[in-house]
Design a protein around this motif. Structure first.
Motif, short mmCIF file in Angstrom:
data_model
loop_
_atom_site.label_atom_id
_atom_site.label_comp_id
_atom_site.label_asym_id
_atom_site.label_seq_id
_atom_site.Cartn_x
_atom_site.Cartn_y
_atom_site.Cartn_z
N LYS A 73 8.26 -5.46 -13.35
CA LYS A 73 7.39 -4.67 -14.24
C LYS A 73 7.95 -3.28 -14.56
CE LYS A 73 2.63 -6.09 -13.55
NZ LYS A 73 1.38 -5.85 -12.84
N GLY A 136 0.10 1.63 -5.03
CA GLY A 136 1.28 0.88 -5.47
C GLY A 136 1.31 0.75 -6.98
N ALA A 139 -2.02 0.54 -9.03
CA ALA A 139 -2.85 1.75 -8.87
C ALA A 139 -2.58 2.76 -9.98
CB ALA A 139 -2.60 2.37 -7.50
N ASN A 158 -4.25 6.00 1.05
CA ASN A 158 -3.14 5.05 1.13
C ASN A 158 -2.44 5.19 2.47
OD1 ASN A 158 -1.67 3.00 -0.28
ND2 ASN A 158 0.09 4.37 -0.30
N ARG A 159 -1.80 4.10 2.88
CA ARG A 159 -1.04 4.12 4.13
C ARG A 159 0.10 5.14 4.02
NH1 ARG A 159 1.68 -1.49 5.62
NH2 ARG A 159 2.68 -0.97 3.66
N ILE A 231 -8.06 -7.89 -5.70
CA ILE A 231 -7.57 -9.18 -5.18
C ILE A 231 -8.45 -10.31 -5.73
CG2 ILE A 231 -7.39 -10.57 -3.06
CD1 ILE A 231 -6.70 -7.94 -1.59
P1 NAP Z 1 2.27 -3.01 -4.47
O1 NAP Z 1 2.91 -2.13 -5.50
O2 NAP Z 1 3.13 -3.79 -3.55
O3 NAP Z 1 1.30 -2.05 -3.59
C1 NAP Z 1 0.70 -2.55 -2.41
C2 NAP Z 1 -0.33 -1.56 -1.89
O4 NAP Z 1 -0.93 -2.12 -0.72
C3 NAP Z 1 0.25 -0.21 -1.45
O5 NAP Z 1 -0.71 0.81 -1.66
C4 NAP Z 1 0.49 -0.44 0.05
O6 NAP Z 1 0.51 0.74 0.81
C5 NAP Z 1 -0.74 -1.24 0.40
N1 NAP Z 1 -0.58 -2.03 1.63
C6 NAP Z 1 0.17 -3.16 1.78
N2 NAP Z 1 0.06 -3.61 3.05
C7 NAP Z 1 -0.78 -2.76 3.70
C8 NAP Z 1 -1.29 -2.68 5.04
N3 NAP Z 1 -0.93 -3.59 5.97
N4 NAP Z 1 -2.14 -1.69 5.34
C9 NAP Z 1 -2.50 -0.76 4.41
N5 NAP Z 1 -2.05 -0.76 3.13
C10 NAP Z 1 -1.19 -1.74 2.78
O7 NAP Z 1 1.28 -4.04 -5.14
P2 NAP Z 1 0.43 -3.94 -6.52
O8 NAP Z 1 1.16 -4.63 -7.59
O9 NAP Z 1 0.03 -2.51 -6.71
O10 NAP Z 1 -0.83 -4.86 -6.14
C11 NAP Z 1 -1.81 -4.40 -5.22
C12 NAP Z 1 -2.95 -5.40 -5.14
O11 NAP Z 1 -3.57 -5.51 -6.43
C13 NAP Z 1 -2.53 -6.81 -4.75
O12 NAP Z 1 -3.49 -7.35 -3.87
C14 NAP Z 1 -2.54 -7.59 -6.05
O13 NAP Z 1 -2.87 -8.96 -5.88
C15 NAP Z 1 -3.66 -6.88 -6.81
N6 NAP Z 1 -3.46 -6.98 -8.26
C16 NAP Z 1 -4.42 -7.62 -8.99
C17 NAP Z 1 -4.30 -7.73 -10.35
C18 NAP Z 1 -5.36 -8.44 -11.13
O14 NAP Z 1 -5.17 -8.70 -12.34
N7 NAP Z 1 -6.49 -8.74 -10.55
C19 NAP Z 1 -3.17 -7.20 -11.03
C20 NAP Z 1 -2.20 -6.55 -10.25
C21 NAP Z 1 -2.36 -6.45 -8.88
P3 NAP Z 1 1.89 1.57 1.01
O15 NAP Z 1 2.09 2.35 -0.27
O16 NAP Z 1 1.64 2.43 2.17
O17 NAP Z 1 2.98 0.55 1.23
#
Ligand code: NAP
Length: 298
Positions: A73, A136, A139, A158-159, A231
């Motif tokens: 992306k 992430g 966000a 955030n973590r 999610i």
């Molecule tokens: P990403 O860039 O990988 O970000 C992941 C986020 O989760 C970061 O803030 C990370 O914190 C946190 N995280 C991961 N493991 C963790 C843990 N064990 N404890 C606490 N925090 C943790 O992913 P993303 O693309 O932003 O996606 C994030 C979520 O949104 C996913 O669940 C995804 O399925 C969902 N999503 C949904 C849609 C939709 O259309 N519904 C679209 C996109 C994404 P750190 O920064 O500290 O690593």
């Protein structure tokens, strides 16, 4: 289903890695079929070193464009001929349109997020106090949408605190007052959620095959809160279950996924996306994917 006896004359791809049991082909194909368009929507599993080849494929005359998911992306931005202002601000492209060999990048995640809140959620962001957990990729789209829609304030937990700080700078630069909370600071997080109208989970905590549980203690949830968990696999996360128990209104991420896909469909085809049909297909496909292996996209 393809039109009987005809061969597809155009294609749309989805690139990402790994794609797992992606449900996007099921609900996107339903939209092409609804309009009797001779287009197939295909998942093209594309590792990071395959991005240039995928772009070559998308420039072909038979390709309308593609969807883009993790890990491409952000990396795709400099490789496109143009990127719209909104996607440039977010710093990520999830939809590419092929216009005669020129590739234009868009981001429909923000549209999907807002439309999900407004339509099935019946929630208006304007003037609301928001807590966002996660900092992430997705966000950024959430923060810029909250700023554009005139949320009153934002607390980001955030973590990685440094990542939350960077997002808070982005929010403030867009005119949205923002503070940062370490996700392990229970009293700070509890106070922020206690005063909030909207809680958005943009972490992967609670997602199938990711970190289990909820990013927020159940004790912080209350009945004046709207909880939007981005999610969608599973459709009911621990956070949503606990929020319902606390009397909060809730929404999972499936509507956002379908609405971002609907906006992409409209960019490729200039036709109105049949969102009800797309949602029904998404629900079916997710149930099938979960039964087979419990994975999905996003
Ligand atoms: P990403 O860039 O990988 O970000 C992941 C986020 O989760 C970061 O803030 C990370 O914190 C946190 N995280 C991961 N493991 C963790 C843990 N064990 N404890 C606490 N925090 C943790 O992913 P993303 O693309 O932003 O996606 C994030 C979520 O949104 C996913 O669940 C995804 O399925 C969902 N999503 C949904 C849609 C939709 O259309 N519904 C679209 C996109 C994404 P750190 O920064 O500290 O690593």
């Amino acid at each position: 289903m393809r039109i009987s006896g005809s061969r597809p004359r155009s294609v749309v791809g989805l690139i990402g890695f790994p794609l797992g049991h992606t449900i996007s082909p099921a609900f996107q194909q339903a939209a092409f079929d609804y309009h009797s368009l001779p287009t197939v929507y295909e998942a093209w599993q594309t590792p990071p070193d395959g991005l240039t080849a995928a772009l070559g494929r998308v420039r072909q005359p038979d390709c309308l464009g593609m969807n883009v998911t993790i890990p491409h992306k952000e990396a795709i931005l400099p490789l496109l001929d143009s990127v719209d202002e909104w996607a440039r601000q977010i710093g990520a492209v999830n939809t590419v349109v092929n216009d005669g060999g020129r590739l234009h990048g868009h981001n429909t995640d923000a549209t999907g997020f807002l439309r999900a809140l407004r339509e099935p959620g019946a929630f208006e962001v304007s003037g609301k106090r928001v807590v966002l957990v996660g900092a992430g990729g997705v966000a950024r789209a959430v923060v810029l949408t909250l700023a554009r829609e005139c949320a009153a304030s934002l607390a980001i937990a955030n973590r990685s605190v440094a990542r939350a700080e960077a997002l808070a700078v982005l929010a403030r630069s867009a005119g949205l007052p923002a503070e940062v909370i370490d996700i392990s600071d229970e009293s700070g997080l509890g106070a922020a959620i206690g005063a909030a109208d909207l809680l958005v989970n943009a972490t992967s905590v609670g997602m199938w095959h990711a970190a289990p549980g909820s990013p927020v203690a159940a004790a912080h949830l209350h009945d004046r809160l709207f909880v939007h968990d981005l999610i969608y696999n599973p459709v009911e996360t621990v956070l949503l279950r606990e929020a319902e128990r606390a009397g909060a209104r809730t929404l999972n991420g499936l509507s956002m996924l379908v609405f971002q896909g609907a906006a992409a469909f409209e960019l490729w085809t200039s036709r109105r996306a049949p969102v009800g049909l797309m949602m029904a297909r998404a629900v079916d496909a997710l149930a099938r994917a979960q039964a087979e292996s419990g994975e999905g996209d996003g």
